[in-house]
Scaffold this motif. Structure first.
Motif, mmCIF file in Angstrom:
data_model
loop_
_atom_site.group_PDB
_atom_site.id
_atom_site.type_symbol
_atom_site.label_atom_id
_atom_site.label_comp_id
_atom_site.label_asym_id
_atom_site.label_seq_id
_atom_site.Cartn_x
_atom_site.Cartn_y
_atom_site.Cartn_z
ATOM 1 N N MET A 84 3.319 -6.066 6.540
ATOM 2 C CA MET A 84 2.030 -5.485 6.195
ATOM 3 C C MET A 84 1.295 -5.192 7.496
ATOM 4 S SD MET A 84 -0.098 -4.352 3.998
ATOM 5 C CE MET A 84 0.267 -4.923 2.379
ATOM 6 N N SER A 85 1.357 -3.943 7.909
ATOM 7 C CA SER A 85 0.679 -3.554 9.141
ATOM 8 C C SER A 85 -0.800 -3.323 8.857
ATOM 9 C CB SER A 85 1.313 -2.283 9.707
ATOM 10 O OG SER A 85 1.088 -1.197 8.842
ATOM 11 N N ALA A 86 -1.574 -3.190 9.902
ATOM 12 C CA ALA A 86 -3.011 -2.949 9.735
ATOM 13 C C ALA A 86 -3.264 -1.612 9.052
ATOM 14 C CB ALA A 86 -3.697 -2.987 11.087
ATOM 15 N N GLY A 87 -2.446 -0.619 9.362
ATOM 16 C CA GLY A 87 -2.592 0.683 8.716
ATOM 17 C C GLY A 87 -2.301 0.627 7.232
ATOM 18 N N ARG A 88 -1.254 -0.104 6.877
ATOM 19 C CA ARG A 88 -0.927 -0.250 5.458
ATOM 20 C C ARG A 88 -2.022 -1.007 4.718
ATOM 21 N NH1 ARG A 88 5.459 -1.953 5.575
ATOM 22 N NH2 ARG A 88 6.273 0.114 6.012
ATOM 23 N N ALA A 89 -2.540 -2.040 5.333
ATOM 24 C CA ALA A 89 -3.604 -2.819 4.693
ATOM 25 C C ALA A 89 -4.868 -1.973 4.539
ATOM 26 C CB ALA A 89 -3.895 -4.070 5.511
ATOM 27 N N GLY A 90 -5.206 -1.196 5.558
ATOM 28 C CA GLY A 90 -6.385 -0.336 5.466
ATOM 29 C C GLY A 90 -6.228 0.734 4.415
ATOM 30 N N ALA A 91 -5.042 1.325 4.335
ATOM 31 C CA ALA A 91 -4.792 2.359 3.327
ATOM 32 C C ALA A 91 -4.831 1.763 1.923
ATOM 33 C CB ALA A 91 -3.455 3.032 3.589
ATOM 34 N N ALA A 92 -4.248 0.579 1.756
ATOM 35 C CA ALA A 92 -4.270 -0.075 0.446
ATOM 36 C C ALA A 92 -5.700 -0.410 0.041
ATOM 37 C CB ALA A 92 -3.413 -1.330 0.471
ATOM 38 N N ALA A 93 -6.491 -0.898 0.985
ATOM 39 C CA ALA A 93 -7.892 -1.210 0.681
ATOM 40 C C ALA A 93 -8.654 0.054 0.299
ATOM 41 C CB ALA A 93 -8.545 -1.882 1.885
ATOM 42 N N ALA A 94 -8.399 1.148 0.998
ATOM 43 C CA ALA A 94 -9.080 2.410 0.685
ATOM 44 C C ALA A 94 -8.702 2.910 -0.700
ATOM 45 C CB ALA A 94 -8.751 3.457 1.744
ATOM 46 N N VAL A 95 -7.433 2.787 -1.061
ATOM 47 C CA VAL A 95 -6.996 3.213 -2.401
ATOM 48 C C VAL A 95 -7.669 2.362 -3.468
ATOM 49 C CG1 VAL A 95 -5.031 3.285 -3.972
ATOM 50 C CG2 VAL A 95 -4.812 4.238 -1.695
ATOM 51 N N LEU A 96 -7.722 1.047 -3.243
ATOM 52 C CA LEU A 96 -8.337 0.165 -4.230
ATOM 53 C C LEU A 96 -9.840 0.425 -4.365
ATOM 54 C CD1 LEU A 96 -6.466 -3.181 -3.543
ATOM 55 C CD2 LEU A 96 -6.185 -1.628 -5.473
ATOM 56 N N ILE A 97 -10.513 0.675 -3.255
ATOM 57 C CA ILE A 97 -11.945 0.994 -3.307
ATOM 58 C C ILE A 97 -12.166 2.299 -4.068
ATOM 59 C CG2 ILE A 97 -13.935 1.686 -1.907
ATOM 60 C CD1 ILE A 97 -12.896 -0.278 0.238
ATOM 61 N N GLY A 98 -11.356 3.302 -3.768
ATOM 62 C CA GLY A 98 -11.478 4.582 -4.473
ATOM 63 C C GLY A 98 -11.160 4.462 -5.947
ATOM 64 N N LEU A 99 -10.147 3.666 -6.284
ATOM 65 C CA LEU A 99 -9.787 3.470 -7.685
ATOM 66 C C LEU A 99 -10.891 2.729 -8.430
ATOM 67 C CD1 LEU A 99 -7.551 3.962 -9.724
ATOM 68 C CD2 LEU A 99 -6.567 1.773 -9.072
ATOM 69 N N GLY A 151 0.852 7.704 4.745
ATOM 70 C CA GLY A 151 1.036 8.173 3.369
ATOM 71 C C GLY A 151 0.002 7.587 2.431
ATOM 72 N N GLY A 152 -0.274 6.309 2.592
ATOM 73 C CA GLY A 152 -1.315 5.664 1.784
ATOM 74 C C GLY A 152 -2.695 6.215 2.075
ATOM 75 N N ALA A 153 -2.922 6.604 3.325
ATOM 76 C CA ALA A 153 -4.213 7.192 3.684
ATOM 77 C C ALA A 153 -4.399 8.536 2.991
ATOM 78 C CB ALA A 153 -4.317 7.352 5.193
ATOM 79 N N TYR A 154 -3.330 9.319 2.902
ATOM 80 C CA TYR A 154 -3.423 10.600 2.198
ATOM 81 C C TYR A 154 -3.738 10.378 0.717
ATOM 82 C CZ TYR A 154 -1.336 12.863 6.292
ATOM 83 O OH TYR A 154 -1.074 13.334 7.554
ATOM 84 N N VAL A 155 -3.079 9.406 0.116
ATOM 85 C CA VAL A 155 -3.342 9.087 -1.289
ATOM 86 C C VAL A 155 -4.780 8.605 -1.447
ATOM 87 C CG1 VAL A 155 -2.718 7.524 -3.175
ATOM 88 C CG2 VAL A 155 -0.929 8.601 -1.813
ATOM 89 N N ALA A 156 -5.251 7.790 -0.513
ATOM 90 C CA ALA A 156 -6.612 7.254 -0.589
ATOM 91 C C ALA A 156 -7.655 8.350 -0.465
ATOM 92 C CB ALA A 156 -6.823 6.202 0.499
ATOM 93 N N VAL A 157 -7.389 9.368 0.344
ATOM 94 C CA VAL A 157 -8.327 10.495 0.447
ATOM 95 C C VAL A 157 -8.449 11.197 -0.901
ATOM 96 C CG1 VAL A 157 -8.652 12.797 1.435
ATOM 97 C CG2 VAL A 157 -8.096 10.882 2.919
ATOM 98 N N VAL A 158 -7.333 11.421 -1.562
ATOM 99 C CA VAL A 158 -7.361 12.097 -2.866
ATOM 100 C C VAL A 158 -8.093 11.245 -3.894
ATOM 101 C CG1 VAL A 158 -5.917 12.934 -4.755
ATOM 102 C CG2 VAL A 158 -5.285 13.437 -2.395
ATOM 103 N N VAL A 159 -7.774 9.946 -3.944
ATOM 104 C CA VAL A 159 -8.429 9.054 -4.908
ATOM 105 C C VAL A 159 -9.921 8.940 -4.596
ATOM 106 C CG1 VAL A 159 -8.508 6.674 -5.754
ATOM 107 C CG2 VAL A 159 -6.314 7.780 -5.406
ATOM 108 N N GLY A 160 -10.270 8.887 -3.335
ATOM 109 C CA GLY A 160 -11.677 8.824 -2.955
ATOM 110 C C GLY A 160 -12.438 10.080 -3.333
#
Length: 117
Positions: free
Chosen positions: A19-34, A88-97
């Motif tokens: 779990m890298s910092a980028g993955r954790a940040g992207a996952a957090a962004a997706v969860l916040i957007g969701l 990749g998670g950041a791209y998904v998080a942008v869409v969900v946000g």
């Protein structure tokens, strides 16, 4: 542990199970957007009630926060998609946000219209 070994470990690509910092940040962004999208959806479903406007503003703020966090992750990612940096998670998080922001905006407009009537 030597400095050279520490640098090698810091610069190696993330493994599939790390779990890298980028993955954790992207996952957090997706969860916040969701969460913002769900809260915005509940604000749209409410026909009356005083908390409709608050839910809409919360959804709008969560969507903006998700987009900003995802943009930071995407801007600081070292490699491309699939390198384990969360791009990749950041791209998904942008869409969900953006979806959360749109739902929050729509709910806020409906809340304002219902209040004025």
């Amino acid at each position: 542990m030597s400095v050279a070994f520490a640098l090698q470990e810091a610069l190696r690509p993330a493994a599939a199970y790390d779990m890298s910092a980028g993955r954790a940040g992207a996952a957090a962004a997706v969860l916040i957007g969701l969460a913002g999208a769900v809260i915005g959806g509940t604000a749209l479903r409410r026909l009356t009630g005083g908390d409709r406007r608050h839910r809409a503003v919360t959804a709008l703020a969560a969507g903006v926060a998700a987009v900003v966090l995802a943009a930071v992750v995407a801007a600081t990612a070292d490699g491309g998609v699939g390198t384990g940096n969360g791009l990749g998670g950041a791209y998904v998080a942008v869409v969900v946000g953006l979806i959360s922001t749109a739902i929050g905006s729509l709910a806020l407009a409906r809340a304002r219209r219902a209040r004025s009537e």
